[in-house]
Design a protein around this motif. Structure first.
Motif, mmCIF file in Angstrom:
data_model
loop_
_atom_site.group_PDB
_atom_site.id
_atom_site.type_symbol
_atom_site.label_atom_id
_atom_site.label_comp_id
_atom_site.label_asym_id
_atom_site.label_seq_id
_atom_site.Cartn_x
_atom_site.Cartn_y
_atom_site.Cartn_z
ATOM 1 N N ASN A 154 29.442 43.676 39.913
ATOM 2 C CA ASN A 154 29.818 42.674 38.921
ATOM 3 C C ASN A 154 30.860 41.697 39.465
ATOM 4 N N VAL A 155 31.633 42.169 40.436
ATOM 5 C CA VAL A 155 32.687 41.378 41.073
ATOM 6 C C VAL A 155 32.589 41.623 42.579
ATOM 7 N N ALA A 156 32.795 40.599 43.388
ATOM 8 C CA ALA A 156 32.720 40.759 44.839
ATOM 9 C C ALA A 156 33.855 41.660 45.323
ATOM 10 N N ALA A 157 33.494 42.648 46.139
ATOM 11 C CA ALA A 157 34.494 43.566 46.683
ATOM 12 C C ALA A 157 33.860 44.363 47.812
ATOM 13 N N GLY A 158 34.712 45.024 48.600
ATOM 14 C CA GLY A 158 34.239 45.948 49.622
ATOM 15 C C GLY A 158 33.283 45.324 50.617
ATOM 16 N N SER A 159 32.218 46.062 50.928
ATOM 17 C CA SER A 159 31.264 45.618 51.945
ATOM 18 C C SER A 159 30.549 44.329 51.545
ATOM 19 N N PHE A 160 30.360 44.111 50.254
ATOM 20 C CA PHE A 160 29.692 42.885 49.800
ATOM 21 C C PHE A 160 30.509 41.664 50.192
ATOM 22 N N SER A 161 31.812 41.727 49.994
ATOM 23 C CA SER A 161 32.678 40.600 50.357
ATOM 24 C C SER A 161 32.616 40.319 51.854
ATOM 25 N N LYS A 162 32.583 41.400 52.660
ATOM 26 C CA LYS A 162 32.519 41.232 54.111
ATOM 27 C C LYS A 162 31.181 40.664 54.543
ATOM 28 N N ARG A 163 30.103 41.185 53.977
ATOM 29 C CA ARG A 163 28.760 40.743 54.376
ATOM 30 C C ARG A 163 28.490 39.306 53.974
#
Length: 249
Positions: free
Chosen positions: A95-104
């Motif tokens: 629902n919010v950008a964080a973790g691996s999603f933010s890096k990718r």
């Protein structure tokens, strides 16, 4: 616990043979892992808290006609659950950008996403739980198209329910991971149901006002106060019990 036959031991839980056919006993450990088991530690009382939190959420979802493997809590660390054939997929809702999603994706952590995103990962530690698409999932036979539709429908409904639950106690549901399994009610009849657990181990939970992390990221990122964060989630849900006071029971 020593009298039961152990079926499986994972990173955070142990499964034992249940008292009746088609059931298992799920034991919650204090062990904590991150980065595909490269980082290991212990969070005292985590198993007690996750047992309570997952019981609370699974019960609520069941009351809303979302099928789960949860039957009942047996004691402070154990649950009686339905035995299922685990589908080898991790279903991740963002629902919010964080973790691996933010890096990718190169998106700043904390950026609200325009809509909820559902990702699938193949459950395989040796391969690093790679992200897979729907075509790969069905082509490999891990799940058929009808089951995939059921999983997607349940996943989006669970997200709606949990977002509302946590918003009501001042917490932002950033992202979370689900697992599903096939429950055989008879030889010819099976049902896809929610399995595993829902707790701060597999949810990113931030305070709505301060964005303080109240989940396993505190362990991953060496932020400290991990047990206190889990306790805060239980406290806001109205189910907190001090693990140190109940371990002797």
């Amino acid at each position: 616990m020593s009298r039961r036959r152990q079926i499986y031991e994972g990173k955070a839980k142990i499964l034992f043979e249940g008292p009746e056919p088609g059931t298992l006993v799920q034991y919650f450990k204090d062990d904590a892992t991150a980065f595909n088991n490269l980082k290991k530690g212990t969070i005292v009382g985590k198993g007690v808290l996750n047992n309570r939190i997952s019981e609370h959420i699974m019960t609520m979802l069941g009351d809303l006609s979302i099928p789960t493997h949860f039957i009942k809590r047996l004691n402070m660390r154990e649950q009686l659950i339905k035995q299922v054939e685990i589908i080898p997929l991790e279903v991740i809702v963002r629902n919010v950008a964080a973790g691996s999603f933010s890096k990718r994706m190169g998106v700043e952590e904390g950026t609200p996403l325009p809509r909820s995103i559902v990702e699938f990962c193949y459950k395989n530690d040796e391969l690093g739980d790679p992200i897979v698409g729907e075509d790969v999932i069905t082509a490999m036979g891990w799940i058929n198209p009808r089951e995939l539709d059921e999983v997607m429908g349940m996943t989006l409904r669970i997200n709606d329910v949990l977002c509302g639950l946590f918003a009501g106690i001042g917490i932002k549901l950033v992202d979370f991971k689900l697992e599903f399994g096939r429950y055989y009610t008879s030889e010819d009849d099976l049902q896809v149901i929610l399995a595993d657990e829902i707790s701060p181990d597999n949810c990113r939970l931030w305070d709505s006002k301060t964005n303080e992390k109240l989940d396993k990221d505190r362990f991953r990122r060496d932020l400290g106060g991990v047990a206190e964060a889990y306790q805060e989630i239980a406290r806001r849900l109205g189910i907190f019990i001090d693990p140190q006071q109940v371990e002797a029971q």
